[in-house]
Each structure stands twice: as structure tokens, then as C-alpha cells.
Design a protein around this motif. Structure first.
Motif, short mmCIF file in Angstrom:
data_model
loop_
_atom_site.label_atom_id
_atom_site.label_comp_id
_atom_site.label_asym_id
_atom_site.label_seq_id
_atom_site.Cartn_x
_atom_site.Cartn_y
_atom_site.Cartn_z
N ASP A 32 -0.99 0.70 1.51
CA ASP A 32 -2.38 0.41 1.11
C ASP A 32 -2.50 0.20 -0.40
OD1 ASP A 32 -3.78 0.27 3.49
OD2 ASP A 32 -4.26 2.41 3.52
N GLU A 33 -1.84 1.09 -1.15
CA GLU A 33 -1.86 0.96 -2.61
C GLU A 33 -1.22 -0.36 -3.05
OE1 GLU A 33 0.11 4.54 -3.87
OE2 GLU A 33 -1.65 5.79 -3.42
N LEU A 46 -1.04 -3.08 -1.24
CA LEU A 46 -1.97 -4.15 -0.84
C LEU A 46 -3.04 -4.33 -1.91
CD1 LEU A 46 -2.75 -6.19 1.38
CD2 LEU A 46 -4.12 -4.37 2.42
N ASN A 47 -3.57 -3.25 -2.43
CA ASN A 47 -4.56 -3.34 -3.51
C ASN A 47 -3.97 -3.98 -4.75
OD1 ASN A 47 -6.76 -2.27 -2.13
ND2 ASN A 47 -6.17 -0.17 -2.61
N SER A 48 -2.72 -3.70 -5.05
CA SER A 48 -2.05 -4.31 -6.20
C SER A 48 -1.83 -5.81 -6.01
CB SER A 48 -0.70 -3.63 -6.47
OG SER A 48 -0.88 -2.28 -6.81
N CYS A 49 -1.76 -6.25 -4.76
CA CYS A 49 -1.54 -7.66 -4.46
C CYS A 49 -2.82 -8.49 -4.56
CB CYS A 49 -0.96 -7.82 -3.05
SG CYS A 49 0.73 -7.22 -2.87
N LYS A 50 -3.97 -7.86 -4.47
CA LYS A 50 -5.25 -8.58 -4.42
C LYS A 50 -5.46 -9.60 -5.53
CE LYS A 50 -7.85 -5.37 -1.59
NZ LYS A 50 -8.95 -4.41 -1.51
#
Length: 171
Positions: free
Chosen positions: A159-160, A162-166
Motif C-alpha cells: 500500500d505504501e 502504491l502511494n509512492s507510485c501515484k
């Protein structure tokens, strides 16, 4: 790495993370209605997806620079639990683990796909050494013999990430 060279692996990280999240939803749904196949299918999907992300971020020596650049770009910490592929390897190379086990254990006790192995584990909640694969639905952990993997920790790391990929993709 140029923009496209970054976007493709980041897009794959996003896809694999979404696969793991969907598998985690399916796994959680099995807690109320026991479905052995769906339980292990979901667990395997989580492990494979997390392993695929791990291989992108910590590739073999030939692609080391790419991994370093992506980890820096996505601010992945060195102690990230995704860097460890031990459990994925236990499941992927299960046949080898079984053969190795029987080379040193001639006993007739062998437990696999144990559900909540801590509940029937004997003294002090220790997992019996003959439990090869087990899943504890109470705390979302996996067991492989005497090793434990916290799936929640893996899913949180995904999840973390994924947030960094945004900022780099349409998540």
C-alpha cells in the motif's frame, strides 16, 4: 532511466499491488466461510505478486542499477519487508522443501495447509515443527515450518509503495 523506462516498471508495480490487494480481499472473505482452495489460492497470489514487486525493486545483479534508481525514486527504505522473498520461495519451491525435509526426517508426521496452527500446537502456542504450511486467520500470518510471515506487514508495504507510485502513474 528515461521517463518511459521508469513508467513501465512502476505500472507493473501498481498492477501487482492491485493483484495482491484483491487476493487479500478474497482471503479475508474466506474467514467466514471456509474454502480451503480459495484460502491457499489467495495466499499464493499475494506471495507471487509481492515477489514480482520485489524482483522489480531488487533485481538480479545485471539490473541492479535499475532497481536502485526505482527504489530511490519511490523512496523505498532499505528495510522494506518486500525485499525478502524467502516465503515466496518456500511456496514456489515447495517440492524441494518437501524432499529436503524427508531427507532428514524419517518420521511419519507431516502437516500441510494447516488452518490456525497455533490453536492445536501444544505447549505455549509453539507451532509443531512438522507444520509445513499454515495460515492463521486470527492475525493474518503464514507459517512455513518454524518461520512466520505477517501478511498484513507485506500488504501494508505494498500500500505504501502504491502511494509512492501515484505521482508517476494513473493509479
Amino acid at each position: 532511466m528515461n521517463g518511459l523506462q521508469q513508467m513501465v516498471p512502476i505500472g507493473e508495480i501498481v498492477l501487482q499491488t492491485k493483484i495482491a490487494k484483491r487476493a487479500a480481499e478474497r482471503l479475508h472473505a474466506t474467514h467466514d466461510v471456509f474454502d480451503n482452495i480459495e484460502t491457499w489460492c489467495s495466499i499464493q497470489s499475494i506471495l507471487v505478486a509481492a515477489g514480482n514487486v520485489s524482483k522489480i525493486l531488487w533485481p538480479n545483479q545485471r539490473y541492479k542499477t535499475r532497481g536502485e534508481e526505482l527504489r530511490k525514486l519511490l523512496q523505498v527504505k532499505p528495510d522494506n519487508p518486500l525485499s525478502n522473498r524467502t516465503f515466496r520461495n518456500h511456496f514456489e519451491h515447495y517440492d524441494e522443501r518437501v524432499e529436503e525435509y524427508f531427507q532428514v526426517n524419517s518420521q511419519g508426521v507431516y502437516t500441510d495447509q494447516a488452518m490456525n496452527p497455533y490453536l492445536n500446537s501444544g505447549l505455549f502456542g509453539h507451532i509443531p515443527t512438522h507444520t509445513h504450511r499454515g495460515y492463521n486467520s486470527f492475525n493474518n500470518t503464514l507459517v512455513f515450518r518454524d518461520e512466520i510471515l505477517d501478511l498484513t506487514e507485506i500488504l501494508t508495504a505494498l500500500d505504501e509503495l502504491l502511494n509512492s507510485c501515484k505521482p508517476y502513474t494513473l493509479v
